[in-house]
Design an enzyme around this catalytic site. Structure first.
Site, short mmCIF file in Angstrom:
data_model
loop_
_atom_site.label_atom_id
_atom_site.label_comp_id
_atom_site.label_asym_id
_atom_site.label_seq_id
_atom_site.Cartn_x
_atom_site.Cartn_y
_atom_site.Cartn_z
N HIS A 170 0.82 -1.22 0.00
CA HIS A 170 0.00 0.00 0.00
C HIS A 170 0.85 1.26 0.00
CE1 HIS A 170 -3.43 2.47 0.27
NE2 HIS A 170 -4.15 1.79 1.12
N ASP A 398 -13.08 -9.18 -16.36
CA ASP A 398 -13.34 -10.45 -17.04
C ASP A 398 -12.01 -10.98 -17.57
OD1 ASP A 398 -14.03 -12.56 -18.67
OD2 ASP A 398 -15.51 -11.43 -19.85
#
Length: 456
Positions: A170, A398
């Site tokens: 992060h 996808d």
């Protein structure tokens, strides 16, 4: 429930290996997270149909995902590097940067024996013991990216599904950059690309690594942190005052619109956003059901995106953290007496206060006196924190066999009061992963007003 078996662990490097010596300096926005755990987000899919594999001649799905990840690292090559730490002897401070050395990301293939998609989606509470095992590098803190990979991917086979979990440093990327990486990888996989040249033609613009946006006296790199090693927490897990359970609360587009309209009508404005109204509703609902002392102070801390709030707006493609913590503070009595509109307006004012001048002032003051935030200072039994965003493109990922069924997060940075927001699976819906005590979740479940606000 079954358990997770690890099949293989592989280091995936960019396909374009070179002797790069590029370093990317970390900004105060990056360094504020240096003592946090890595970010962990993943996607649940149905198991690919056999016809999916026809696109990958002589390759398994795992090999295909490794190849497409390698191509993605050609574009997001800092994620294949490591953190570099510099001990500045002249003033006994510590500095961090990203060493783009191509050392590689970690790729783990695992199997969750006997676990089905329904086992993840059907329970009222998130089955944390299973979901958390879908992520690698649990317990690693961001500063440890000096020796640990900045990115670890775990692909877990379920009985009738597949889970792709990413663990990222992060201090190198925020949520915006993380999901741009995920979007790029899924597109490369879906298109079954095999060359870096073709990958340059995908729809996702490439990331921008330059720190020239901070020229002109804004930041004098490298940023120096005094007494860094003395600030590293000895206890990595914040003590919980109550057992921690997690539940997904989903709000439909229609319910959110009703809350927004109500909040704006109460305050005679049109400036309160859908998310601000929803945050206020959730905050109020939890406070109402905890039966706290009216004089008890409660805080709600948000990560505010700043790309459009910098002096010259930073491009969306900028790789790094461009977020800042903002907090709204109120007594329990004020929250409950004033209600939805007032609470949402307080959140709106806090976000609006992050002006270009305030953003620059924050950077200058942080450099003068670095503030390393620790997780247990942000959330508690009566104060709450929200990260992520419903604007991130999570359900558009996808990989070649259909859109995701759900978004889930790992164990990193979890504590009581953590309310992680994400888009819902249905268009316009928003969901929260709420980490709360069993007693609070039970009270919410018995609150007719709150239950009526959820998706049916």
């Amino acid at each position: 429930m079954g358990h997770v078996r690890y099949i293989s662990t592989t280091t995936v490097q960019p396909t374009l290996q070179n002797e790069s010596t590029q370093r990317i300096e970390l900004t105060p926005w990056d360094l504020q997270f240096i003592l946090f755990g890595y970010s962990q987000k993943g996607l649940l899919f149905h198991k690919p149909k056999p016809s999916t594999y026809d696109k990958y001649p002589n390759k398994s799905l795992i090999q295909h995902l490794q190849t497409s990840l390698s191509l993605t690292l050609d574009i997001f090559f800092p994620l294949a590097g490591r953190l570099a730490i510099t001990e500045n002897e002249d003033d006994n401070t510590t500095s961090f940067s990203v060493d783009c050395n191509g050392a590689g990301a970690q790729f783990v293939h695992a199997v969750a024996d006997g676990v089905t998609v329904a086992d993840i989606l059907d329970p009222v509470l998130v089955p944390s013991d299973i979901v958390h095992s879908f992520f690698f590098m649990n317990g690693v803190l961001n500063y440890e990216g000096v020796s640990e990979p900045l990115l670890a991917v775990q692909v877990t086979d379920l009985f009738d599904g597949i889970f792709i979990g990413c663990t990222t440093n992060h201090s190198v990327v925020d949520g915006s950059t993380f999901w741009r990486f995920f979007n790029t990888w899924s597109e490369i996989s879906r298109r079954a690309e095999t060359s870096t040249e073709n990958c340059r033609k995908i729809s996702q613009p490439p990331p921008i690594f330059s720190r020239e946006f901070f020229d002109g006296g804004i930041i004098d790199f490298p940023v120096r942190i005094a007494n860094f090693h003395n600030q590293v927490p000895k206890n990595r897990s914040p003590a919980l005052s109550a057992p921690l359970h997690q539940r997904i609360f989903n709000f439909s587009k229609e319910k959110i619109a009703q809350l927004k309209a109500k909040a704006n009508a109460e305050m005679g404005t049109t400036k309160i956003s859908s998310l601000q109204a929803l945050l206020a509703h959730l905050w109020l609902s939890i406070i109402r059901n905890k039966h706290l002392n009216p004089d008890q102070e409660s805080k709600y801390t948000l990560l505010v995106g700043l790309r459009q709030r910098f002096q010259l707006p930073l491009p969306e493609e900028y790789l790094g953290n461009v977020v800042q913590f903002g907090t709204v503070t109120s007594t329990v009595s004020d929250l409950l007496e004033h209600g939805l509109g007032w609470t949402a307006w307080e959140i709106n004012k806090m976000i609006a206060s992050k002006t270009k001048d305030e953003v620059r002032k924050y950077l200058e003051e942080w450099i003068e006196s670095p503030q390393l935030i620790q997780l247990n200072n942000l959330a508690s039994d009566y104060s709450f924190g929200t990260g992520s965003s419903p604007r991130f493109n999570m359900y558009g990922n996808d990989f070649g066999w259909g859109r995701p069924l759900a978004v889930r997060s790992g164990a990193a940075n979890k504590s009581v009061g953590k309310l992680t927001v994400a888009p819902g699976a249905e268009d316009g819906s928003i969901e929260f992963e709420a980490c709360l005590s069993p007693q609070t979740l039970q009270a919410l479940d018995e609150d007719a007003e709150f239950i009526a606000s959820l998706s049916k």
